[in-house]
Design a protein around this motif. Sequence first.
Motif, PDB file in Angstrom:
ATOM      1  N   GLU A 156      -1.434  13.671  -1.789  1.00 30.80           N
ATOM      2  CA  GLU A 156      -1.670  12.592  -2.453  1.00 30.80           C
ATOM      3  C   GLU A 156      -2.998  12.349  -3.445  1.00 30.80           C
ATOM      4  O   GLU A 156      -2.911  11.720  -4.425  1.00 30.80           O
ATOM      5  CB  GLU A 156      -1.530  11.346  -1.509  1.00 30.80           C
TER       6      GLU A 156
ATOM      7  N   SER B 177      -5.862   6.740   1.719  1.00 30.40           N
ATOM      8  CA  SER B 177      -5.352   8.115   1.851  1.00 30.40           C
ATOM      9  C   SER B 177      -6.505   8.990   1.107  1.00 30.40           C
ATOM     10  O   SER B 177      -7.043   8.583   0.205  1.00 30.40           O
ATOM     11  CB  SER B 177      -3.998   8.112   0.887  1.00 30.40           C
TER      12      SER B 177
ATOM     13  N   PHE C 290      -4.107   8.832   6.189  1.00 32.23           N
ATOM     14  CA  PHE C 290      -4.886   7.784   5.798  1.00 32.23           C
ATOM     15  C   PHE C 290      -5.887   7.152   6.812  1.00 32.23           C
ATOM     16  O   PHE C 290      -5.962   7.632   8.017  1.00 32.23           O
ATOM     17  CB  PHE C 290      -4.002   6.505   5.059  1.00 32.23           C
TER      18      PHE C 290
ATOM     19  N   THR D 226       5.315  -2.401  -2.038  1.00 29.96           N
ATOM     20  CA  THR D 226       6.256  -2.139  -1.192  1.00 29.96           C
ATOM     21  C   THR D 226       7.487  -2.538  -2.145  1.00 29.96           C
ATOM     22  O   THR D 226       7.638  -3.004  -3.110  1.00 29.96           O
ATOM     23  CB  THR D 226       6.418  -3.557  -0.026  1.00 29.96           C
TER      24      THR D 226
ATOM     25  N   GLU E 192      10.025  -4.645  -1.746  1.00 25.78           N
ATOM     26  CA  GLU E 192      10.095  -6.134  -1.980  1.00 25.78           C
ATOM     27  C   GLU E 192       9.246  -6.320  -3.300  1.00 25.78           C
ATOM     28  O   GLU E 192       9.838  -7.253  -4.028  1.00 25.78           O
ATOM     29  CB  GLU E 192       9.709  -6.912  -0.569  1.00 25.78           C
ATOM     30  N   ILE E 193       8.020  -5.935  -3.188  1.00 27.93           N
ATOM     31  CA  ILE E 193       7.178  -6.332  -4.482  1.00 27.93           C
ATOM     32  C   ILE E 193       7.593  -5.411  -5.759  1.00 27.93           C
ATOM     33  O   ILE E 193       7.689  -6.284  -6.750  1.00 27.93           O
ATOM     34  CB  ILE E 193       5.805  -5.741  -4.086  1.00 27.93           C
TER      35      ILE E 193
ATOM     36  N   GLU F  31       7.757 -16.160  -8.713  1.00 21.40           N
ATOM     37  CA  GLU F  31       7.490 -16.803  -7.461  1.00 21.40           C
ATOM     38  C   GLU F  31       6.183 -17.722  -7.350  1.00 21.40           C
ATOM     39  O   GLU F  31       5.450 -17.452  -8.471  1.00 21.40           O
ATOM     40  CB  GLU F  31       6.723 -15.731  -6.451  1.00 21.40           C
TER      41      GLU F  31
ATOM     42  N   ARG G 182       0.103 -17.870  -5.462  1.00 17.58           N
ATOM     43  CA  ARG G 182      -0.249 -17.966  -4.177  1.00 17.58           C
ATOM     44  C   ARG G 182      -1.801 -18.166  -4.375  1.00 17.58           C
ATOM     45  O   ARG G 182      -2.456 -17.727  -5.378  1.00 17.58           O
ATOM     46  CB  ARG G 182      -0.273 -16.624  -3.410  1.00 17.58           C
TER      47      ARG G 182
HETATM   48  C1  LIG Z   1       1.313   5.898   3.420  1.00 15.45           C
HETATM   49  C2  LIG Z   1       0.634   5.040   2.701  1.00 15.45           C
HETATM   50  C3  LIG Z   1      -0.612   5.182   2.036  1.00 15.45           C
HETATM   51  C4  LIG Z   1      -1.417   4.219   1.347  1.00 15.45           C
HETATM   52  N1  LIG Z   1      -2.596   4.701   0.752  1.00 15.45           N
HETATM   53  C5  LIG Z   1      -3.368   3.741   0.316  1.00 15.45           C
HETATM   54  C6  LIG Z   1      -4.423   4.122  -0.334  1.00 15.45           C
HETATM   55  O1  LIG Z   1      -4.802   5.146  -0.499  1.00 15.45           O
HETATM   56  N2  LIG Z   1      -5.322   3.107  -0.702  1.00 15.45           N
HETATM   57  C7  LIG Z   1      -5.119   1.758  -0.400  1.00 15.45           C
HETATM   58  O2  LIG Z   1      -5.935   0.917  -1.075  1.00 15.45           O
HETATM   59  N3  LIG Z   1      -4.023   1.321   0.009  1.00 15.45           N
HETATM   60  C8  LIG Z   1      -3.098   2.292   0.551  1.00 15.45           C
HETATM   61  N4  LIG Z   1      -2.015   1.819   1.308  1.00 15.45           N
HETATM   62  C9  LIG Z   1      -1.644   0.484   1.362  1.00 15.45           C
HETATM   63  C10 LIG Z   1      -0.551  -0.018   0.838  1.00 15.45           C
HETATM   64  O3  LIG Z   1      -0.997  -0.303  -0.609  1.00 15.45           O
HETATM   65  C11 LIG Z   1      -0.338  -1.379   1.423  1.00 15.45           C
HETATM   66  O4  LIG Z   1       0.302  -1.142   2.864  1.00 15.45           O
HETATM   67  C12 LIG Z   1       0.944  -1.984   0.726  1.00 15.45           C
HETATM   68  O5  LIG Z   1       0.262  -2.651  -0.581  1.00 15.45           O
HETATM   69  C13 LIG Z   1       1.274  -3.312   1.381  1.00 15.45           C
HETATM   70  O6  LIG Z   1       0.460  -4.201   1.969  1.00 15.45           O
HETATM   71  P1  LIG Z   1       0.333  -4.398   3.642  1.00 15.45           P
HETATM   72  O7  LIG Z   1       0.355  -3.299   4.372  1.00 15.45           O
HETATM   73  O8  LIG Z   1      -0.940  -5.376   3.683  1.00 15.45           O
HETATM   74  O9  LIG Z   1       1.580  -5.355   3.847  1.00 15.45           O
HETATM   75  P2  LIG Z   1       1.850  -6.878   3.463  1.00 15.45           P
HETATM   76  O10 LIG Z   1       1.397  -7.149   2.070  1.00 15.45           O
HETATM   77  O11 LIG Z   1       1.140  -7.630   4.407  1.00 15.45           O
HETATM   78  O12 LIG Z   1       3.367  -7.012   3.627  1.00 15.45           O
HETATM   79  C14 LIG Z   1       4.097  -7.059   4.814  1.00 15.45           C
HETATM   80  C15 LIG Z   1       5.518  -7.257   4.436  1.00 15.45           C
HETATM   81  O13 LIG Z   1       5.861  -8.488   3.736  1.00 15.45           O
HETATM   82  C16 LIG Z   1       6.339  -8.428   2.522  1.00 15.45           C
HETATM   83  N5  LIG Z   1       5.738  -9.185   1.576  1.00 15.45           N
HETATM   84  C17 LIG Z   1       4.490  -9.567   1.293  1.00 15.45           C
HETATM   85  N6  LIG Z   1       4.449 -10.120   0.142  1.00 15.45           N
HETATM   86  C18 LIG Z   1       5.582 -10.504  -0.293  1.00 15.45           C
HETATM   87  C19 LIG Z   1       6.241 -11.250  -1.285  1.00 15.45           C
HETATM   88  N7  LIG Z   1       5.404 -11.919  -2.137  1.00 15.45           N
HETATM   89  N8  LIG Z   1       7.635 -11.221  -1.313  1.00 15.45           N
HETATM   90  C20 LIG Z   1       8.243 -10.436  -0.646  1.00 15.45           C
HETATM   91  N9  LIG Z   1       7.971  -9.743   0.295  1.00 15.45           N
HETATM   92  C21 LIG Z   1       6.794  -9.742   0.608  1.00 15.45           C
HETATM   93  C22 LIG Z   1       6.095  -6.858   2.405  1.00 15.45           C
HETATM   94  O14 LIG Z   1       7.014  -6.325   1.181  1.00 15.45           O
HETATM   95  C23 LIG Z   1       6.163  -6.146   3.442  1.00 15.45           C
HETATM   96  O15 LIG Z   1       7.408  -5.841   4.024  1.00 15.45           O
HETATM   97  C24 LIG Z   1      -0.931   2.664   1.794  1.00 15.45           C
HETATM   98  C25 LIG Z   1       0.050   2.617   2.417  1.00 15.45           C
HETATM   99  C26 LIG Z   1       0.728   3.613   3.023  1.00 15.45           C
HETATM  100  C27 LIG Z   1       2.049   3.191   3.950  1.00 15.45           C
END
Ligand SMILES: Cc1cc2nc3c(=O)[nH]c(=O)nc-3n(C[C@H](O)[C@H](O)[C@H](O)COP(=O)(O)OP(=O)(O)OC[C@H]3O[C@@H](n4cnc5c(N)ncnc54)[C@H](O)[C@@H]3O)c2cc1C
Length: 404
Positions: free
Chosen positions: A108, A181, A231, A383, A385-386, A401, A404
């Motif tokens: 990555e 990552s 990561f 994600t 969903e996003i 939406e 927030r």
């Molecule tokens: C393999 C991997 C590599 C990554 N690498 C990096 C990286 O290099 N740098 C970095 O900064 N980040 C990285 N991330 C982080 C990634 O960007 C976040 O995990 C992601 O944006 C989701 O944020 P969160 O984990 O805080 O989940 P949350 O935002 O807390 O979401 C939790 C759940 O709620 C849902 N949800 C949240 N808000 C909404 C909404 N408005 N409407 C509907 N559903 C919603 C989400 O879809 C999810 O199912 C990585 C993640 C993974 C899994």
Amino acid sequence: MAEEMSGIPEHEEFRTGARQWLRTVARPRAADGEWGSGSDSVAVFENWTEEQEREHTARVQEWERIRYDQGWSALTWEESYGGRGLPAYYEQLYRAEEAAFDVPQRPEIFPVTQALVAPAIAIWGTEEQKRRWLRPMLRTDELACQLFSETEAGSDLAAVRTRAVRDGDDWVLTGHKVWTSGARVATWGVAVCRTDPDVRKHAGITVFLVRMDAPGVTVRPIRQMTGGSSFNEVYLDGVTVPDTDRLGPVGEGWRVTLSVLAAERLDSGSLGLDNADRALDLAAHLPRPLTGGEQQRAADLHIRTLVQRLIGLRVTAALVAGREPGAEASVGKLYATETMRRTSDLVSELLGPSLVADTGEWGTYAWTEHLLGAPGYSIAGGTDEIQRTILAERVLGLPKEPAR
Ligand SMILES: Cc1cc2nc3c(=O)[nH]c(=O)nc-3n(C[C@H](O)[C@H](O)[C@H](O)COP(=O)(O)OP(=O)(O)OC[C@H]3O[C@@H](n4cnc5c(N)ncnc54)[C@H](O)[C@@H]3O)c2cc1C
């Protein structure tokens, strides 16, 4: 014709040139031999120790430097950055040729550096920053990770709390980033920070490039369910960053961040295709007849791979037409994560118990690395969903939406 006149090679001429060059520096993939020999890795995230991550990164860097120095990398960049000034889709033409050769798989951090961070620097950087950062990043002498997410700021990234406070010609950064990552091998971290807590959350953000070896930066690997640690958590404890390493204007960091995120979606469309093809090969080589259900799943997956490639072509077509492929890129990312899920479903059905017990048999237990890694891409880079929200609001024009 127009392309010939502008000095841009015809597609076929370009592809032939790429193929001929690749033959001089890499082995054709087919040389790996028959089904059942060669590497059976289908890992989505590698299970590397820090030492292995460093070794593999060094191998990929060596390959990327050869590409860059011999004019087959940075294709779409200006000559002054070591590029050839070609239209964006020439990158895809090159990749299609490279896929037939046995070249090191890029973890990555490589696409993050070359396809996400470098373009953001090209848009937002000063001339001095572009001179200082672009060549080393495109050549991968210096790698960059994304210090974006925090425990309370993932999908709602604009809620970041890492503070950057001005101190003369410097800034002092304090906070905690997570899920970073490639942080163990990165030279730079692109940090999304809060510089003004008193204004609307999107307006109080500024982006900095932080040296990952600066005093006050601590990287702690996070163990994933795959067993590896691709990561990390990153602690920033009073890290001093010169103002010359600020990317974009103070308070405009949200727009800088969006440039990176848009490039990330664009880069995700081909995710999972190699493993889907491999799963279909597995179905074709199974030492027993497929059940009706398995046949259905395999046919469905085959159709998905075709559709996903067509979506990729639509992204290319948008680029050829000089359009930003916004919606196509979100569809591509969403479709890719579903392909990865369906690949897991088919393989689970085909392999049954030999998927979970390591018998040493080629191409069986290795699939656990796909099954355990694939869900990560439904989260990383925004994600599922996003992505659906982006499509609902920006493509279908549905009501937004509540803010927030
Ligand atoms: C393999 C991997 C590599 C990554 N690498 C990096 C990286 O290099 N740098 C970095 O900064 N980040 C990285 N991330 C982080 C990634 O960007 C976040 O995990 C992601 O944006 C989701 O944020 P969160 O984990 O805080 O989940 P949350 O935002 O807390 O979401 C939790 C759940 O709620 C849902 N949800 C949240 N808000 C909404 C909404 N408005 N409407 C509907 N559903 C919603 C989400 O879809 C999810 O199912 C990585 C993640 C993974 C899994």
